[in-house]
Scaffold this active site. Structure first.
Site, mmCIF file in Angstrom:
data_model
loop_
_atom_site.group_PDB
_atom_site.id
_atom_site.type_symbol
_atom_site.label_atom_id
_atom_site.label_comp_id
_atom_site.label_asym_id
_atom_site.label_seq_id
_atom_site.Cartn_x
_atom_site.Cartn_y
_atom_site.Cartn_z
ATOM 1 N N HIS A 10 0.835 -1.202 0.000
ATOM 2 C CA HIS A 10 0.000 0.000 0.000
ATOM 3 C C HIS A 10 0.867 1.248 0.000
ATOM 4 O O HIS A 10 0.628 2.182 -0.780
ATOM 5 C CB HIS A 10 -0.906 -0.015 1.233
ATOM 6 C CG HIS A 10 -1.721 1.214 1.414
ATOM 7 N ND1 HIS A 10 -3.043 1.317 1.006
ATOM 8 C CD2 HIS A 10 -1.417 2.426 1.969
ATOM 9 C CE1 HIS A 10 -3.496 2.511 1.289
ATOM 10 N NE2 HIS A 10 -2.528 3.213 1.883
ATOM 11 N N GLU A 11 1.876 1.282 0.851
ATOM 12 C CA GLU A 11 2.742 2.465 0.938
ATOM 13 C C GLU A 11 3.583 2.641 -0.325
ATOM 14 O O GLU A 11 3.784 3.758 -0.808
ATOM 15 C CB GLU A 11 3.636 2.373 2.172
ATOM 16 C CG GLU A 11 2.890 2.308 3.494
ATOM 17 C CD GLU A 11 1.893 3.443 3.672
ATOM 18 O OE1 GLU A 11 2.111 4.532 3.120
ATOM 19 O OE2 GLU A 11 0.877 3.232 4.355
ATOM 20 N N HIS A 49 1.510 4.237 -2.961
ATOM 21 C CA HIS A 49 1.447 5.690 -2.803
ATOM 22 C C HIS A 49 2.663 6.356 -3.438
ATOM 23 O O HIS A 49 2.550 7.387 -4.101
ATOM 24 C CB HIS A 49 1.395 6.059 -1.317
ATOM 25 C CG HIS A 49 0.023 6.047 -0.722
ATOM 26 N ND1 HIS A 49 -1.063 6.667 -1.321
ATOM 27 C CD2 HIS A 49 -0.451 5.511 0.433
ATOM 28 C CE1 HIS A 49 -2.131 6.506 -0.567
ATOM 29 N NE2 HIS A 49 -1.794 5.799 0.504
ATOM 30 N N GLU A 74 -6.616 6.692 -1.285
ATOM 31 C CA GLU A 74 -6.439 5.558 -0.379
ATOM 32 C C GLU A 74 -7.048 4.299 -0.983
ATOM 33 O O GLU A 74 -6.458 3.215 -0.920
ATOM 34 C CB GLU A 74 -7.073 5.852 0.984
ATOM 35 C CG GLU A 74 -6.322 6.864 1.833
ATOM 36 C CD GLU A 74 -4.923 6.416 2.184
ATOM 37 O OE1 GLU A 74 -4.725 5.214 2.480
ATOM 38 O OE2 GLU A 74 -4.013 7.262 2.147
#
Length: 287
Positions: free
Chosen positions: A129-130, A133, A204
């Site tokens: 997930h990071e 980003h 997100e």
């Protein structure tokens, strides 16, 4: 980065207020703007250092967390980006965040609380997930959104001034225009902030989906989010400036903060991830 630009607008308004008080006129405002722009450009270039120093992180050794370093390196290769620097925040709250103006200058931070409760597949989901980003330049996008909100606030202040000046005039049409300007000045910053929240929530969801694609296992991130929600507690060194960077809102979880949160509800994120996993299972059976 978001912190830097909020700092920029705060400093600009301080200078602007001083200039207005001493009635230095447009030239004084321009000078104040240039001074703040120069100092905050330097802060922007050092944004990672500012955020990391404020968050109180430390660099882990490979002997301490070998699996964490291996996960970050492996997923970075899979995503096609340089391996970001990795830091640990000694906080019991399970959370993580990424920062950096581009993939070449990126950082991933995880809390000790996160490492204590997640297994390897769940950790892979969070790191993916990071990294998503970082790959999607979401931090830069959040910065631009913060800048736009600040500009709208500046314009709103100008509209308020036009209202006060119009009150002194006798022309009714100009007074009506001033009232309209005042209404816009009051509503515009609020609506712009809500728009920024909506944009952040959408990013997100996109990072969740990208993480599922990267790991090919949506359940990993879904299970991690469940554990994070179950063990939630506010992070001591987080604030409204750094909160949008985290995988879940690190501040209070009361109803008001959820309404104005930069993050979508965890329950909805988990539902979407598991729906994605179910679709993949169905496609595998049909294939």
């Amino acid at each position: 980065m978001v912190y830097c630009f909020y700092h920029f607008f705060f400093a600009f308004f301080v200078c602007y207020a001083v200039v207005s008080y001493f009635e230095l006129g447009e030239i004084g405002i321009i000078i104040a703007f240039l001074i703040v722009l120069f100092t905050n450009y330097y802060a922007y270039q050092k944004s990672n250092e500012i955020i990391l120093n404020y968050s109180g992180v430390r660099e882990p050794t490979r002997e301490e967390y070998p699996y964490l370093l291996n996960v970050v390196e492996g997923l970075s290769i899979a995503a096609g980006i340089p391996t970001p620097k990795i830091y640990i925040m000694d906080d019991p709250s399970p959370n993580a965040f990424a920062t950096g103006k581009d993939p070449q200058n990126s950082v991933v931070v995880v809390t000790k609380g996160l490492l204590d409760i997640l297994n390897r597949t769940e950790l892979e989901g969070v790191i993916a997930h990071e990294i998503s980003h970082i790959k999607n330049y979401d931090v830069r996008l959040q910065t631009i959104a913060a800048v736009m909100v600040g500009l709208i606030v500046i314009l709103g202040d100008g509209l308020k001034r036009s209202f006060y000046y119009s009150k002194r005039r006798r022309d009714k049409d100009e007074n009506i225009l001033g009232i309209v300007s005042l209404i816009i000045a009051i509503l515009a910053p609020f609506l712009a902030t809500l728009l920024r929240f909506a944009l952040s929530r959408q990013r997100e969801y996109m990072a969740d989906a990208s993480a599922a694609m990267l790991t090919r296992y949506p359940e990993g991130l879904a299970s991690a989010l469940e554990k994070i929600a179950k063990n939630f507690q506010p992070i001591k060194r987080a604030n409204v400036m750094t909160a949008p960077l985290y995988i879940v809102n690190p501040l209070s979880s009361n109803a008001v903060s959820k309404l104005f949160s930069t993050h979508p509800p965890i329950e909805e994120r988990i539902r979407r991830l598991r729906m994605m996993g179910e679709r993949w299972k169905m496609l595998d059976k049909e294939g």
